[in-house]
Design a protein around this motif. Structure first.
Motif, PDB file in Angstrom:
ATOM      1  N   GLU A 204       5.508   7.122  -1.005  1.00 38.65           N
ATOM      2  CA  GLU A 204       5.934   6.392   0.187  1.00 38.65           C
ATOM      3  C   GLU A 204       5.124   5.120   0.349  1.00 38.65           C
ATOM      4  O   GLU A 204       3.897   5.147   0.196  1.00 38.65           O
ATOM      5  N   GLU A 205       5.796   4.018   0.654  1.00 38.55           N
ATOM      6  CA  GLU A 205       5.098   2.794   1.004  1.00 38.55           C
ATOM      7  C   GLU A 205       4.570   2.962   2.418  1.00 38.55           C
ATOM      8  O   GLU A 205       5.300   3.375   3.312  1.00 38.55           O
ATOM      9  N   VAL A 206       3.282   2.672   2.621  1.00 40.99           N
ATOM     10  CA  VAL A 206       2.661   2.903   3.938  1.00 40.99           C
ATOM     11  C   VAL A 206       2.118   1.625   4.564  1.00 40.99           C
ATOM     12  O   VAL A 206       1.411   1.686   5.550  1.00 40.99           O
ATOM     13  N   GLY A 207       2.435   0.485   4.000  1.00 39.67           N
ATOM     14  CA  GLY A 207       1.987  -0.780   4.582  1.00 39.67           C
ATOM     15  C   GLY A 207       1.778  -1.816   3.529  1.00 39.67           C
ATOM     16  O   GLY A 207       1.928  -1.567   2.334  1.00 39.67           O
ATOM     17  N   LYS A 208       1.434  -3.000   3.980  1.00 44.02           N
ATOM     18  CA  LYS A 208       1.195  -4.104   3.040  1.00 44.02           C
ATOM     19  C   LYS A 208      -0.213  -4.590   3.163  1.00 44.02           C
ATOM     20  O   LYS A 208      -0.886  -4.411   4.096  1.00 44.02           O
TER      21      LYS A 208
ATOM     22  N   LYS B 130      -3.969   7.279  -2.086  1.00 47.87           N
ATOM     23  CA  LYS B 130      -3.529   6.006  -1.517  1.00 47.87           C
ATOM     24  C   LYS B 130      -3.953   4.889  -2.456  1.00 47.87           C
ATOM     25  O   LYS B 130      -5.103   4.859  -2.904  1.00 47.87           O
TER      26      LYS B 130
ATOM     27  N   VAL C  22      -3.297  14.012  -2.004  1.00 48.18           N
ATOM     28  CA  VAL C  22      -2.791  12.768  -1.421  1.00 48.18           C
ATOM     29  C   VAL C  22      -3.649  11.629  -1.949  1.00 48.18           C
ATOM     30  O   VAL C  22      -4.873  11.657  -1.826  1.00 48.18           O
TER      31      VAL C  22
ATOM     32  N   THR D 190       1.900  11.876  -2.802  1.00 52.85           N
ATOM     33  CA  THR D 190       1.555  13.237  -2.400  1.00 52.85           C
ATOM     34  C   THR D 190       2.113  14.221  -3.419  1.00 52.85           C
ATOM     35  O   THR D 190       3.274  14.117  -3.813  1.00 52.85           O
TER      36      THR D 190
ATOM     37  N   ARG E 106       0.896  -1.164   0.000  1.00 54.98           N
ATOM     38  CA  ARG E 106       0.000   0.000   0.000  1.00 54.98           C
ATOM     39  C   ARG E 106       0.925   1.203   0.000  1.00 54.98           C
ATOM     40  O   ARG E 106       1.890   1.248   0.755  1.00 54.98           O
ATOM     41  N   TYR E 107       0.654   2.150  -0.876  1.00 54.69           N
ATOM     42  CA  TYR E 107       1.533   3.314  -0.964  1.00 54.69           C
ATOM     43  C   TYR E 107       0.718   4.585  -1.111  1.00 54.69           C
ATOM     44  O   TYR E 107      -0.445   4.569  -1.479  1.00 54.69           O
ATOM     45  N   GLU E 108       1.387   5.676  -0.780  1.00 51.71           N
ATOM     46  CA  GLU E 108       0.760   6.989  -0.779  1.00 51.71           C
ATOM     47  C   GLU E 108       1.555   7.900  -1.718  1.00 51.71           C
ATOM     48  O   GLU E 108       2.778   7.919  -1.678  1.00 51.71           O
TER      49      GLU E 108
ATOM     50  N   ASP F   8      -3.378   0.490  -3.399  1.00 49.53           N
ATOM     51  CA  ASP F   8      -2.888  -0.815  -2.969  1.00 49.53           C
ATOM     52  C   ASP F   8      -2.838  -1.747  -4.187  1.00 49.53           C
ATOM     53  O   ASP F   8      -3.501  -2.768  -4.237  1.00 49.53           O
TER      54      ASP F   8
END
Length: 88
Positions: free
Chosen positions: A84-88, A60, A58, A7, A3-5, A62
């Protein structure tokens, strides 16, 4: 999948649009600056959450297209785009 963001800092964006040629989710906004529209991609059925304020856009995602977003950020001559990667 990560999961990435993505901006876009509007005060840094000059509307040069080098990002548009690297990732079709980047489009020209009504204000003449870059923005993100997941449905603008004619090839992929893309979904994402997009928040557009006076200061920044912004988004997001996945999906597996983080490299395209990073290429768009690298192409920006004013460094207005952050990925930025913000999680999986």
């Amino acid at each position: 999948m990560p999961r990435y963001e993505v901006t876009i800092e509007k005060d840094a964006c000059d509307g040069i649009f080098a990002c548009l040629t690297r990732d079709p989710r980047f489009v020209e906004g009504e204000d003449g600056l870059a923005t993100i529209d997941p449905s603008a991609d004619p090839i992929y059925d893309c979904e994402g959450e997009v928040t557009d304020t006076a200061e920044r856009v912004v988004a997001k995602f996945d999906d597996d297209r983080i490299d395209e977003a990073k290429q768009a950020a690298a192409a920006c001559p004013t460094d207005a785009i952050i990925v930025e990667e913000v999680g999986k």
